[in-house]
Scaffold this motif. Structure first.
Motif, PDB file in Angstrom:
ATOM      1  N   LEU A  52       0.831  -1.195   0.000  1.00 11.20           N
ATOM      2  CA  LEU A  52       0.000   0.000   0.000  1.00 11.20           C
ATOM      3  C   LEU A  52       0.867   1.247   0.000  1.00 11.20           C
ATOM      4  O   LEU A  52       0.532   2.251  -0.643  1.00 11.20           O
ATOM      5  CB  LEU A  52      -0.904  -0.034   1.233  1.00 11.20           C
ATOM      6  N   VAL A  54       3.797   1.608  -1.368  1.00 10.32           N
ATOM      7  CA  VAL A  54       4.301   1.845  -2.719  1.00 10.32           C
ATOM      8  C   VAL A  54       3.198   2.361  -3.621  1.00 10.32           C
ATOM      9  O   VAL A  54       3.392   3.269  -4.420  1.00 10.32           O
ATOM     10  CB  VAL A  54       4.924   0.550  -3.266  1.00 10.32           C
ATOM     11  N   ILE A  55       2.017   1.773  -3.455  1.00 11.07           N
ATOM     12  CA  ILE A  55       0.874   2.244  -4.242  1.00 11.07           C
ATOM     13  C   ILE A  55       0.603   3.704  -3.949  1.00 11.07           C
ATOM     14  O   ILE A  55       0.320   4.511  -4.841  1.00 11.07           O
ATOM     15  CB  ILE A  55      -0.369   1.402  -3.902  1.00 11.07           C
ATOM     16  N   GLN A  56       0.693   4.045  -2.683  1.00  8.83           N
ATOM     17  CA  GLN A  56       0.456   5.437  -2.285  1.00  8.83           C
ATOM     18  C   GLN A  56       1.416   6.370  -3.023  1.00  8.83           C
ATOM     19  O   GLN A  56       1.002   7.371  -3.591  1.00  8.83           O
ATOM     20  CB  GLN A  56       0.657   5.554  -0.768  1.00  8.83           C
ATOM     21  N   LEU A  57       2.682   5.972  -3.029  1.00  9.28           N
ATOM     22  CA  LEU A  57       3.670   6.789  -3.741  1.00  9.28           C
ATOM     23  C   LEU A  57       3.317   6.865  -5.220  1.00  9.28           C
ATOM     24  O   LEU A  57       3.306   7.937  -5.825  1.00  9.28           O
ATOM     25  CB  LEU A  57       5.059   6.187  -3.591  1.00  9.28           C
ATOM     26  N   LEU A  58       3.034   5.699  -5.770  1.00  7.73           N
ATOM     27  CA  LEU A  58       2.843   5.631  -7.222  1.00  7.73           C
ATOM     28  C   LEU A  58       1.605   6.404  -7.647  1.00  7.73           C
ATOM     29  O   LEU A  58       1.646   7.231  -8.561  1.00  7.73           O
ATOM     30  CB  LEU A  58       2.719   4.168  -7.625  1.00  7.73           C
TER      31      LEU A  58
ATOM     32  N   GLN C  60      -6.110  -3.396   4.386  1.00  2.35           N
ATOM     33  CA  GLN C  60      -5.284  -2.994   3.250  1.00  2.35           C
ATOM     34  C   GLN C  60      -6.060  -3.096   1.946  1.00  2.35           C
ATOM     35  O   GLN C  60      -5.914  -2.252   1.059  1.00  2.35           O
ATOM     36  CB  GLN C  60      -4.040  -3.860   3.184  1.00  2.35           C
ATOM     37  N   LEU C  64      -6.714  -0.102  -0.529  1.00  3.78           N
ATOM     38  CA  LEU C  64      -6.380  -0.139  -1.949  1.00  3.78           C
ATOM     39  C   LEU C  64      -7.544   0.350  -2.795  1.00  3.78           C
ATOM     40  O   LEU C  64      -7.381   1.160  -3.718  1.00  3.78           O
ATOM     41  CB  LEU C  64      -6.028  -1.581  -2.322  1.00  3.78           C
ATOM     42  N   ILE C  67      -7.821   4.051  -2.621  1.00  3.73           N
ATOM     43  CA  ILE C  67      -6.850   4.748  -3.457  1.00  3.73           C
ATOM     44  C   ILE C  67      -7.287   4.734  -4.910  1.00  3.73           C
ATOM     45  O   ILE C  67      -7.225   5.742  -5.622  1.00  3.73           O
ATOM     46  CB  ILE C  67      -5.457   4.114  -3.296  1.00  3.73           C
TER      47      ILE C  67
ATOM     48  N   LEU D  34       9.197  -5.937  -2.987  1.00  4.57           N
ATOM     49  CA  LEU D  34       8.423  -5.063  -3.858  1.00  4.57           C
ATOM     50  C   LEU D  34       9.331  -4.242  -4.757  1.00  4.57           C
ATOM     51  O   LEU D  34       8.926  -3.214  -5.282  1.00  4.57           O
ATOM     52  CB  LEU D  34       7.573  -4.112  -3.020  1.00  4.57           C
ATOM     53  N   PHE D  37       8.311  -2.778  -8.133  1.00  3.87           N
ATOM     54  CA  PHE D  37       7.201  -1.865  -7.954  1.00  3.87           C
ATOM     55  C   PHE D  37       7.688  -0.547  -7.360  1.00  3.87           C
ATOM     56  O   PHE D  37       7.294   0.545  -7.791  1.00  3.87           O
ATOM     57  CB  PHE D  37       6.216  -2.545  -7.020  1.00  3.87           C
ATOM     58  N   LEU D  38       8.577  -0.696  -6.411  1.00  2.79           N
ATOM     59  CA  LEU D  38       9.134   0.495  -5.766  1.00  2.79           C
ATOM     60  C   LEU D  38       9.882   1.340  -6.793  1.00  2.79           C
ATOM     61  O   LEU D  38       9.819   2.569  -6.768  1.00  2.79           O
ATOM     62  CB  LEU D  38      10.073   0.063  -4.646  1.00  2.79           C
ATOM     63  N   LEU D  40       9.207   1.701  -9.939  1.00  7.98           N
ATOM     64  CA  LEU D  40       8.242   2.494 -10.700  1.00  7.98           C
ATOM     65  C   LEU D  40       7.746   3.664  -9.864  1.00  7.98           C
ATOM     66  O   LEU D  40       7.599   4.788 -10.353  1.00  7.98           O
ATOM     67  CB  LEU D  40       7.061   1.624 -11.116  1.00  7.98           C
ATOM     68  N   ALA D  41       7.475   3.403  -8.581  1.00 11.55           N
ATOM     69  CA  ALA D  41       6.920   4.454  -7.725  1.00 11.55           C
ATOM     70  C   ALA D  41       7.909   5.590  -7.544  1.00 11.55           C
ATOM     71  O   ALA D  41       7.570   6.765  -7.717  1.00 11.55           O
ATOM     72  CB  ALA D  41       6.540   3.853  -6.377  1.00 11.55           C
ATOM     73  N   SER D  44       8.608   7.839 -10.435  1.00  9.65           N
ATOM     74  CA  SER D  44       7.576   8.821 -10.766  1.00  9.65           C
ATOM     75  C   SER D  44       7.691  10.069  -9.912  1.00  9.65           C
ATOM     76  O   SER D  44       7.030  11.063 -10.191  1.00  9.65           O
ATOM     77  CB  SER D  44       6.192   8.190 -10.606  1.00  9.65           C
ATOM     78  N   LEU D  45       8.517  10.001  -8.880  1.00  8.16           N
ATOM     79  CA  LEU D  45       8.684  11.194  -8.050  1.00  8.16           C
ATOM     80  C   LEU D  45       9.489  12.264  -8.769  1.00  8.16           C
ATOM     81  O   LEU D  45       9.365  13.458  -8.489  1.00  8.16           O
ATOM     82  CB  LEU D  45       9.416  10.840  -6.750  1.00  8.16           C
TER      83      LEU D  45
END
Lengths: 318, 702, 101, 304
Positions: A52, A54-58, C60, C64, C67, D34, D37-38, D40-41, D44-45
């Motif tokens: 979550l 990472v999703i938040q960041l993304l 979670q 999700l 979000i 992750l 995935f990290l 990619l995140a 994007s910053l």
């Protein structure tokens, strides 16, 4: 340590949220929001919700905020604009806000019903007894105490120092074996593959079960059963499964807030933290009961995207 | 080559891939006939055919060669406790059908390469689209054949319905083509809906749609009594729609509006075969009980006779063939109905070859005539047999192959048709011997056999014998004769498929002995590995004693020869005249197709219109009238009582009404102040409400 | 020792700040930011409750979904704001009173 | 304040990405569940930093550059993500370390050579990554002939240096990730031939990719904005989606144990795909270049 990080994050989140509310510049507000939401992502990490975070960041920081910034740039002739509301609006808002804050804080402090859960590591069997004694002392007779195996570590032994492809094959073999044994072990995941320090011919694979036993109706992890499933499945000729160790744990359910706090702070008890919840999340979304909501959410997102594109196109509205 | 799942997957999906390539890539960039476009489709059918030839045919005589793909059936739609499992299955039936479908489809594709090149003297603009549809059609049929479950079978079934719609309406500029496409789609839909209900019954009672499980479920008595009959009838209704049985046969002759290769495809290898295939499968798994089977037999037998009688008077070459298809399908259903599974499928196979040959032959004729007429700027109908005649010399190859196929469909010895038709008739005769009360079933079959021979030879004599254009009517008759003299044989791309198909219409491929069923019976009647033991009882009857076979042979050959002789006397030697018959009432009835089309038009189309008109009028007159009348009544009453109520009205009622209005206006003005249009004002109220609610709830739970 | 109450306090603050932004800002985009803050506060609650009370991943999962919906909402809201801007040349919520009764 | 902070954010985000790259076997870095995935995140910053810089510079050119950069990076993140997704599908893990483990055992195990969709994905990833880090030929945000130096026009001194360092860091890290994902990471090309330690192999591959980037810069001219966007949305996105679909199908087939056995040689779905996909691509190419889109009839004038 956790407390330090928490207070740091809390300070950042709240202060920058304050900036969002008070600054006179929309762009500053947007960047403050970015920092605040980033701090929330930090909270997620603290709460074992890596995915979550990472999703938040993304999504938030990389997606929504960029969108917001574009919106700002496209709608404002001048970049600094009057943001402050008239007093007639400010006063009631402050009033309602303060009442709500007081109320929420009050609720947050109040005692929760007896439904907290804790899982402690119990490698020697001593912990269970200790917890039971503590519960008796504290008068928490209604709490349910359950001994279970929370994590299983498979140890493989190779003929010589392990080659990477042997590691790969072992992992795959274990995953295939677990898959083949569905549904009895459907929620078992390989969560860690590691070489044993100092013993280059050995390999350890850790398995974990996701979800609470109450929710998935499954019997607790059973190392002998896993050994039975995986024993005939030799990943390679030169690699044997030599040991299946279960990490025993005690699950205590139905704790009141005070007991919960007391148990958590006991220095002799080790709270078992999951290695990762990502696999469990994926399981819940892709295989579990949330498949349909997940699809619906995806559909909504798609529709919203197309709708936004159509709405924002120039010259559509009369 | 090993019979593996990958091979089956390629066989299944190659046509689909060809379709996708055509639709997504070729159709967008290539306009008009480019053989490159057709090559994709040819590959899409040719590769499966080749794979079937090297991968499936060698395994034909392994009786238990059942293959499941994937190894564990795929859970396709998973609804928790309920799931639809799908997979592919190859058993003996599927093997021979696969061979037939891929071969016939390949021939039809090849034929179309040349046939579809030109439309009205212009290059065909939707050439690749046509091939795309053909490929999709092939895919649907292969899917249906390979399915091990009724769900994907139904998907293939419906895909075929869609394809038939698209292809029958291929010349969509023509109103008649549009109508025919819609008719085909809607008529088969009637059957399909019933089929779906049947499937629902099966699923609800057996809990699975996979054929082996259904068979086991029926064996175990999961579905029995009237429910079984009902399910069987619903399932059969689907087959009736698809296989154009009475009373849902009307779409098939109209489907002639599509290009001729399409007709060949629909009539031979795919669409109508699906219905018979379904009926045969249902017989196999035991979903047809005694009652259903009787219905099937009677519907089939009646259709065979009924359609044959209509075919007697048609003048359009393709329509004659269309009715002959309906009639032959009736034979197959009859065979299913009397429990003679083997004969039904055998006839399905042989029929596919000779009917494809007939249609492609007629297509070759039409193509040639069309070209000739176009060159002479004639508008004569290239499909009307009266505009033909004497083509024997001009198109010898077409004539030869056509003649072979005609002999086959008429059931003359030394042809494949003789073998299979004989099997069906023998089966029905044996059945009648067992159940004398159903004598009509055999009578239907034998009379239809004679009629078939008659109308098919009438077709041959009119088309190929006699003088060119001898029967042409109208002002252009002379010009037609002139044009016919210049007709040329079609190119090899069209004649090669004819020759191949004609070869399969001969006896030699099916059985060396010209009067016995040969290997195909052995393959088909062999025990299917996936069926429960007891299910084979359906095979038990349907083969009477040997004497039945002899009698059947004598009778059917005699009747067929009689039909040929009569046709020859009427149309070849012209000893007898058809004048009197043609003017009689009966001929008129036949030409009107027993009035069924008109009946449907009246019953469904016209009445639907009328119903909508009526309801419109009902709305206009009755409801509006009632409302208006009420108003009149009220107004009248008010007028008549004005003098009494005037005073009361003015002071009491008006006062009350105005008072209420005034009150409302004041209130509105008050509330209007709240409706500020300030979003944040509203939000403030919302949040205040939230706070209030929170306090209320916390107070309630304290 | 960090407990659930700590998280609830933080999320209460975020929620109230968000609400305040929604109620008082004179720019629709700034209001939107307030909405995002509110959603994040709620999300934080979900995840915190999931860890401290329920166990498992339920919180979670809900987070999700929130979000995802927030992303959809932001896209739509910004599109509408752009539209309003083109129509009325302002995104001040006080001036968009066309629907006033 | 934003003006001062922006370069650190950009540089920080670039360097933070390095935490997901495992440079050698069983390293602690990049052994994170992750990781991809990290990546990619975090990547994007960078956009936010660039917008921040461009906006805070209070200069027309900077703002233009920032907007271009934002549009470009946000767009190219999608094919980039799809390319990474293909890897995730094929290896079944988000952990970069395990991705590399999955490629051990010789050059033919590297993901780029495993099956055709991954082969395409590798190029998709590399080109998208070049666009993502604003290198030539996709360096529109800092096109000196049009907008001086884009978002960092107004910067000088150490802050400018941070931007510059961020760019080069990005190049190296993107190449390192490409190495990890597609070129087998630290593993050598020949199994059992451990001539060089893993780190060296890793560095060699990375440097090779960086070299190609520089080479491209010397060779290719800059593209136009519309070409850039068309490339992303009209070509890369569909190709990426097809890759995901194809890989998913191949994985499914592999799970079902599909394969052809010809003369004792067993060919799995990947092998079949190596035959089928190039044929399809070639067909597509033939159609695209032989017939080409036929001129369409002019569209009817749109009603006002």
């Amino acid at each position: 340590m956790e407390a330090v990080v928490f207070y740091l994050l809390a300070g950042v989140a709240v202060v920058f949220a304050g900036v969002v509310v008070t600054t006179r510049n929309v762009v500053h507000a947007a960047f403050a929001l970015m920092v605040s939401l980033g701090a929330v992502a930090g909270f997620y990490v603290l709460l074992d919700a890596d995915f979550l975070a990472v999703i938040q960041l993304l999504v938030y920081v990389g997606g929504i905020l960029v969108l917001v910034l574009f919106g700002v740039m496209m709608t404002s002739g001048r970049l600094i604009m009057q943001l402050r509301a008239p007093v007639g609006q400010l006063l009631p808002a402050t009033f309602v806000g303060l009442i709500l804050l007081g109320f929420l804080l009050h609720v947050g402090r109040s005692e929760l019903p007896n439904n907290r859960t804790l899982v402690f590591e119990d490698s020697d069997g001593e912990t269970a007894r200790r917890v039971a004694r503590l519960l008796r002392e504290l008068g928490a007779e209604s709490a349910r105490l359950q001994s279970e195996t929370a994590r299983v570590v498979l140890t493989f032994q190779g003929a010589g120092p392990l080659r990477p492809e042997a590691v790969r094959d072992a992992r795959r073999a274990v995953e295939r074996g677990l898959q083949a044994a569905r549904p009895s072990s459907s929620r078992l995941y390989v969560i860690q593959v590691q070489e044993v320090w100092g013993a280059p011919e050995r390999l350890q694979i850790a398995l974990e079960r996701k979800g609470t036993p109450a929710s998935d109706g499954m019997a607790p992890l059973d190392p002998s059963r896993i050994a039975e499933i995986l024993q005939p499945l030799s990943p390679r000729e030169d690699l044997r499964l030599i040991a299946v160790q279960g990490l025993r744990a005690v699950r205590v359910q139905g704790l009141s807030e005070a007991v919960y706090r007391r148990l958590r702070e006991d220095p002799a008890l080790r709270v078992l933290t999951p290695l990762s919840t990502t696999a469990g999340l994926g399981d819940a979304l892709m295989l579990g009961e949330f498949l349909l909501p997940f699809e619906v959410a995806g559909l909504i997102l798609l529709v919203a995207l197309m709708g936004a594109a159509i709405i924002a196109r120039k010259g559509i509205t009369p | 080559m090993e019979l593996s799942g990958t091979l089956l997957a390629i066989v299944l999906f190659a046509p689909l891939v060809a379709f996708l390539i055509q639709i997504l890539l070729v159709g967008r960039w290539v306009r008009g006939p480019r053989v490159a476009g057709a090559v994709v489709s040819l590959l899409g059918v040719g590769v499966p055919f080749f794979l079937v030839l090297v991968g499936v045919v060698p395994h034909l005589f392994e009786p238990t060669a059942v293959l499941w793909v994937p190894q564990a059936p795929l859970r396709w739609i998973d609804l928790g406790p309920l799931s639809f499992q799908v997979g592919l299955m190859v058993d003996n039936t599927t093997k021979v059908l696969l061979f037939m479908v891929t071969l016939v489809c390949l021939m039809i594709h090849l034929f179309s390469v040349e046939y579809m090149k030109v439309r009205d003297g212009e290059p065909e603009p939707y050439y690749s689209r046509f091939f795309a549809y053909l490929s999709l059609f092939t895919f649907a049929m292969i899917l249906l054949t390979l399915s091990d479950n009724l769900l994907t079978l139904f998907i293939g079934w419906e895909l075929m319905g869609l394809c038939s719609y698209l292809l029958i309406g291929f010349y969509y500029e023509r109103k008649s083509a549009q109508d025919a496409a819609i008719k085909a789609f809607l008529t088969t839909r009637v059957g399909d809906v019933l089929l779906l209900i049947g499937l629902a019954i099966v699923w609800a009672s057996v809990g699975s749609l996979r054929l082996p499980e259904v068979a086991q479920g029926v064996q175990a008595g999961a579905i029995k009594g009237w429910l079984l009959t009902l399910a069987g009838l619903f399932l059969f209704a689907g087959a009736v729609g698809k296989s154009a049985q009475f009373p849902l046969h009307t779409w098939l002759p109209d489907a002639m509006e599509g290009p001729t290769p399409v007709s060949a495809l629909i009539h031979a290898a795919t669409m109508v075969a699906a219905g018979v295939y379904l009926a045969a499968r249902m017989l196999q798994v035991g979903l047809f009980d005694e009652r259903t089977l009787l219905v099937v037999a009677y519907v089939g037998g009646f259709t065979a006779l009924f359609a044959a009688s209509i075919a007697l008077v048609q003048t359009d070459i393709k329509r004659v063939l269309a009715y002959s298809t309906v009639s032959q399908l009736g034979y197959m259903m009859l065979a299913v109905g009397v429990g003679n599974y083997t004969a039904a499928l055998f006839h399905l196979l042989t029929h596919a070859f000779f009917k494809a040959c007939l249609f492609l032959g007629s297509g070759s004729v039409i193509h040639a005539l069309h070209e000739a007429f176009h060159r002479h700027h004639l508008h004569a109908d290239a499909q009307d047999m009266r505009n033909m005649g004497g083509l024997r010399r001009r198109m010898p190859l077409t004539f030869g192959t056509f003649l072979i196929a005609t002999l086959a469909i008429s059931g003359i010895p030394l042809t494949a048709g003789f073998l299979s038709k004989d099997a069906i008739l023998a089966g029905s005769l044996a059945y009648v011997l067992e159940h004398p009360q159903h004598l009509m079933l055999a009578v239907f079959g034998f009379i239809a056999a004679a009629m078939t021979a008659f109308y098919m030879f009438r077709l041959v004599f009119w088309t190929f014998a006699g003088t060119p254009g001898g029967r042409a009517l109208g002002p252009e008759a002379d010009a037609v004769r002139g044009a016919l003299a210049e007709v040329r044989e079609s190119s090899w791309v069209m004649t090669v498929p004819l020759a191949v198909l004609a070869f399969f219409a001969l006896w030699i491929f099916w059985s060396l002995h010209p009067a016995s069923e040969g290997w195909i019976a052995e393959v088909l009647s062999g025990a299917e590995g996936w069926l429960p033991e007891a299910a084979h009882r359906a095979e038990a009857h349907g083969h009477g004693p040997a004497s039945v076979h002899l009698w059947t042979m004598v009778l059917s050959v005699g009747l067929a020869l009689l039909g040929v002789l009569v046709a020859a006397l009427f149309y070849l030697y012209r000893r007898w005249s058809t004048e009197r018959f043609a003017q009689g009432q009966f001929a008129r009835v036949l030409e009107a197709k027993y009035g069924l089309d008109a009946l449907y038009d009246w019953a469904f189309v016209r009445n639907a219109h009328r119903l909508s008109q009526w309801s419109g009028r009902f709305d206009l007159r009755v409801i509006d009238g009632a409302v208006n009348g009420l108003a009149y009544l009220v107004v009248g009453a008010r007028h008549s009582f004005t003098w009494v109520t005037g005073a009361i009205d003015r002071y009491v009622v008006d006062g009350a009404v105005n008072g209420v209005a005034w009150l409302l206006r004041q209130l509105g003005a008050g509330f209007r102040q709240l409706q500020t249009g300030y979003i944040q004002g509203y939000l403030l109220v919302v949040f205040s409400g939230l706070v209030a609610l929170a306090f209320l709830i916390s107070a309630a739970f304290r | 020792m960090i407990t659930l109450t700590h998280y609830l306090a933080v999320s209460s603050l975020l929620f109230v700040f968000g609400m305040f932004a929604v109620l008082t800002r004179r720019n629709a985009i700034a209001m939107l930011m307030g909405v995002e803050l509110i959603l994040n506060a709620a999300n934080l609650n979900f995840v915190a409750f999931s860890k401290y009370v329920l166990g498992g991943v339920l919180g979670q999962v809900v987070g999700l979904f929130v979000i995802v919906l927030a992303a959809a909402e932001a896209a739509i809201a910004l599109a509408i704001i752009l539209d309003i801007y083109q129509e009325l040349a302002t995104i001040n919520p006080d001036e968009t009173t066309e629907l006033k009764g | 304040m934003l003006f001062r902070f922006a370069p650190y954010l950009v540089f920080g985000a670039s360097v933070a990405v390095a935490s997901v790259v495992p440079p050698f076997r069983s390293s602690l870095i990049g052994n994170y569940d992750l990781g991809l995935f990290l990546y990619l995140a975090i990547s994007s910053l960078v956009v936010l930093g660039i917008i921040m810089a461009g906006w805070a510079s209070n200069s027309k050119y900077s703002l233009f550059g920032a907007m271009r950069a934002a549009a470009q990076i946000v767009s190219y993140e999608i094919p980039l993500g799809l390319a990474v997704l293909v890897v995730v599908l094929a290896t079944g893990t988000l952990n970069p370390q395990r991705v590399v483990y999955d490629q051990a055992g010789g050059v033919h195990h590297w993901l780029i050579f495993r099956q055709p969709f991954l082969f395409i994905s590798a190029f998709l990833y590399y080109i998208s990554a070049i666009a993502e880090v604003n290198r030539t030929p996709f360096d529109l945000p800092e096109a000196e002939s049009e907008i001086v130096a884009g978002f960092h026009t107004e910067y000088s001194g150490i802050r400018f240096a941070y931007f510059f360092m961020a760019e080069y860091t990005n190049m190296v890290i993107v190449s390192a990730i490409a190495t990890t994902l597609f070129l087998g990471g630290w593993s050598g090309p020949i199994p059992g031939w451990d001539l060089l330690p893993g780190v060296v192999w890793f560095a060699l591959k990375t440097v090779l990719l960086v070299f190609v980037m520089m080479w491209l810069r010397w060779t290719l001219p800059r593209v136009r904005v519309d070409q850039l966007m068309a490339l992303c949305w009209k070509y890369f996105l569909p190709i990426g989606l097809v890759n995901v679909l194809g890989t998913g199908i191949l994985e499914l087939l592999a799970q079902e144990g599909v394969g052809l056995t010809i003369g004792g040689w067993r060919i799995g779905p990947n092998g079949i795909a190596w035959v089928v996909v190039p044929v399809l691509v070639a067909l597509l190419g033939v159609y695209a270049f032989s017939g080409g889109p036929q001129p369409r009839p002019a569209a009817a004038p749109r009603r006002p």
